[in-house]
Motif scaffolding. Sequence first.
Motif, PDB file in Angstrom:
ATOM      1  N   ARG A 110       0.841  -1.201   0.000  1.00  0.00           N
ATOM      2  CA  ARG A 110       0.000   0.000   0.000  1.00  0.00           C
ATOM      3  C   ARG A 110       0.868   1.239   0.000  1.00  0.00           C
ATOM      4  NH1 ARG A 110      -2.872   0.409   5.977  1.00  0.00           N
ATOM      5  NH2 ARG A 110      -0.997   0.224   7.233  1.00  0.00           N
ATOM      6  N   SER A 114      -2.577   7.514  -4.844  1.00  0.00           N
ATOM      7  CA  SER A 114      -3.806   6.873  -5.345  1.00  0.00           C
ATOM      8  C   SER A 114      -3.541   6.333  -6.740  1.00  0.00           C
ATOM      9  CB  SER A 114      -4.951   7.883  -5.428  1.00  0.00           C
ATOM     10  OG  SER A 114      -5.307   8.363  -4.154  1.00  0.00           O
ATOM     11  N   GLY A 130      -8.402  -3.340  -0.075  1.00  0.00           N
ATOM     12  CA  GLY A 130      -8.983  -3.159   1.260  1.00  0.00           C
ATOM     13  C   GLY A 130      -9.909  -4.290   1.684  1.00  0.00           C
ATOM     14  N   THR A 144      -7.740   2.172  -6.817  1.00  0.00           N
ATOM     15  CA  THR A 144      -7.034   1.790  -5.593  1.00  0.00           C
ATOM     16  C   THR A 144      -6.846   3.069  -4.778  1.00  0.00           C
ATOM     17  OG1 THR A 144      -5.802   0.120  -6.829  1.00  0.00           O
ATOM     18  CG2 THR A 144      -5.018   0.650  -4.637  1.00  0.00           C
ATOM     19  N   PRO A 145      -7.666   3.263  -3.733  1.00  0.00           N
ATOM     20  CA  PRO A 145      -7.556   4.493  -2.942  1.00  0.00           C
ATOM     21  C   PRO A 145      -6.224   4.569  -2.197  1.00  0.00           C
ATOM     22  CG  PRO A 145      -9.611   3.319  -2.450  1.00  0.00           C
ATOM     23  CD  PRO A 145      -8.731   2.371  -3.224  1.00  0.00           C
ATOM     24  N   ALA A 148      -4.756   2.044   0.705  1.00  0.00           N
ATOM     25  CA  ALA A 148      -5.500   0.779   0.739  1.00  0.00           C
ATOM     26  C   ALA A 148      -4.555  -0.346   0.312  1.00  0.00           C
ATOM     27  CB  ALA A 148      -6.704   0.831  -0.195  1.00  0.00           C
ATOM     28  N   TYR A 213     -13.310   4.462   2.286  1.00  0.00           N
ATOM     29  CA  TYR A 213     -12.029   4.822   1.668  1.00  0.00           C
ATOM     30  C   TYR A 213     -11.742   6.311   1.763  1.00  0.00           C
ATOM     31  CZ  TYR A 213     -12.374   0.099  -0.119  1.00  0.00           C
ATOM     32  OH  TYR A 213     -12.489  -1.269  -0.215  1.00  0.00           O
ATOM     33  N   THR A 216     -12.015   9.008  -1.161  1.00  0.00           N
ATOM     34  CA  THR A 216     -12.224   8.314  -2.442  1.00  0.00           C
ATOM     35  C   THR A 216     -13.596   7.646  -2.469  1.00  0.00           C
ATOM     36  OG1 THR A 216      -9.849   7.912  -2.524  1.00  0.00           O
ATOM     37  CG2 THR A 216     -11.215   6.572  -3.996  1.00  0.00           C
ATOM     38  N   PRO A 218     -16.502   5.083  -2.509  1.00  0.00           N
ATOM     39  CA  PRO A 218     -16.561   3.722  -1.964  1.00  0.00           C
ATOM     40  C   PRO A 218     -16.753   2.676  -3.067  1.00  0.00           C
ATOM     41  CG  PRO A 218     -18.641   4.858  -1.596  1.00  0.00           C
ATOM     42  CD  PRO A 218     -17.701   5.875  -2.175  1.00  0.00           C
ATOM     43  N   PHE A 220     -15.325   0.924  -6.094  1.00  0.00           N
ATOM     44  CA  PHE A 220     -13.976   0.915  -6.677  1.00  0.00           C
ATOM     45  C   PHE A 220     -13.885   0.172  -7.994  1.00  0.00           C
ATOM     46  CE2 PHE A 220     -12.089  -3.178  -5.462  1.00  0.00           C
ATOM     47  CZ  PHE A 220     -12.956  -3.597  -4.473  1.00  0.00           C
TER      48      PHE A 220
END
Length: 349
Positions: A110, A114, A130, A144-145, A148, A213, A216, A218, A220
């Motif tokens: 991670r 972002s 996540g 991909t926040p 995460a 997130y 960002t 939610p 994804f």
Amino acid sequence: MSASRKDATWEARRADFYGRLDTQSLAPLWERMKGLVPPEPRPKMRPHLWSYESIRPMMMEAGGLLTAEEAERRVLVLENPALPGQSKATNTLYAGIQLILPGEVAPAHRHTQSALRFVLESSGAFTAVGGERTEMRAGDFVITPAWAWHDHGNTGSGPAIWLDVLDIPVVGFVDAGFSEHHNDQQQSIARPEDDALWRFGTGLLPIEAERPYGATSPVFNYPWSRTRPALAAAAAGGVDPHWGVTLRHGNPLDGGWAMPTIATWMTHLPAGTETRPIRSTDATVLAVAEGRGRVTVGDTRLEFGPRDVLVLPNWTWRRFEATEDLFLFCASDRVVQEKLGLWRHEKED
Ligand code: 1HN
């Protein structure tokens, strides 16, 4: 004694003064001001097109040279030809093409940068973000926040290839980058596949506010299976002269952009559409989801087809022609500029 421009020693005295300023970490603004506040943006990048036809063999060659695991991420960076060695597609965005071969895993890690993926080719790749998995199908837009955990895999029969766009230069600018590796190759999965899409992506929202997130969206995965029909339906409502049929990826919790640092949208141009010139302060990375066409950006004309990736510089007039029904994925730093009150655009009639 007043400084006179007619003084023969004036140039020398100035040079001497500047030299002494330099030793004290001082500088004369009057020598620099023009460069600091230009009358309008001077794009530092060039328009460019990476054709899928030429990228794909290079990706497959990379696939034979090292594993996804060895590489951590097996990616060829899309470097703007005017910014060599900087790992930048535009001033503010990193872009690359990633390959995962059948059976491979890109290990979990991670970072505060972002990331987004726009899937170009896949027969069964997935990403876990996540604690949740989503399948990555061609045309899907996957986020991909920041911070995460994420790992990718390919359980399909063919290569999985996608465009990565990250806000690396933005995070670098404020020097707020952190990263770490997960203890395990793959993170454990806590929720069913596509749970986020069901909980946040149907127009219904949890009654208790929840921001899994942070800043960002939610959701994804914005799947192509929904995006394409949404664009086709929107086209029936009319085609804007400058934007064609453009829908942005939104955060269902606040109506803002899906990501805090990268604005993303889809443009659909029915075959035969020619858009009117527009320019904006954000430079754009584009991927062709479907169809063919050309873009004239400044003095450059680029012809593109399926899965090609393009960069259009900031503050440069652009217009599109669709030779076939065209679907484009677009990403820029517009959201950052808007938050700072800086985003501008101009349209020609
Ligand atoms: C990264 O984490 C990914 O997770 C892709 O797929 C590209 C480029 C630079 C830094 C981290 C990924 C990346 C990256």
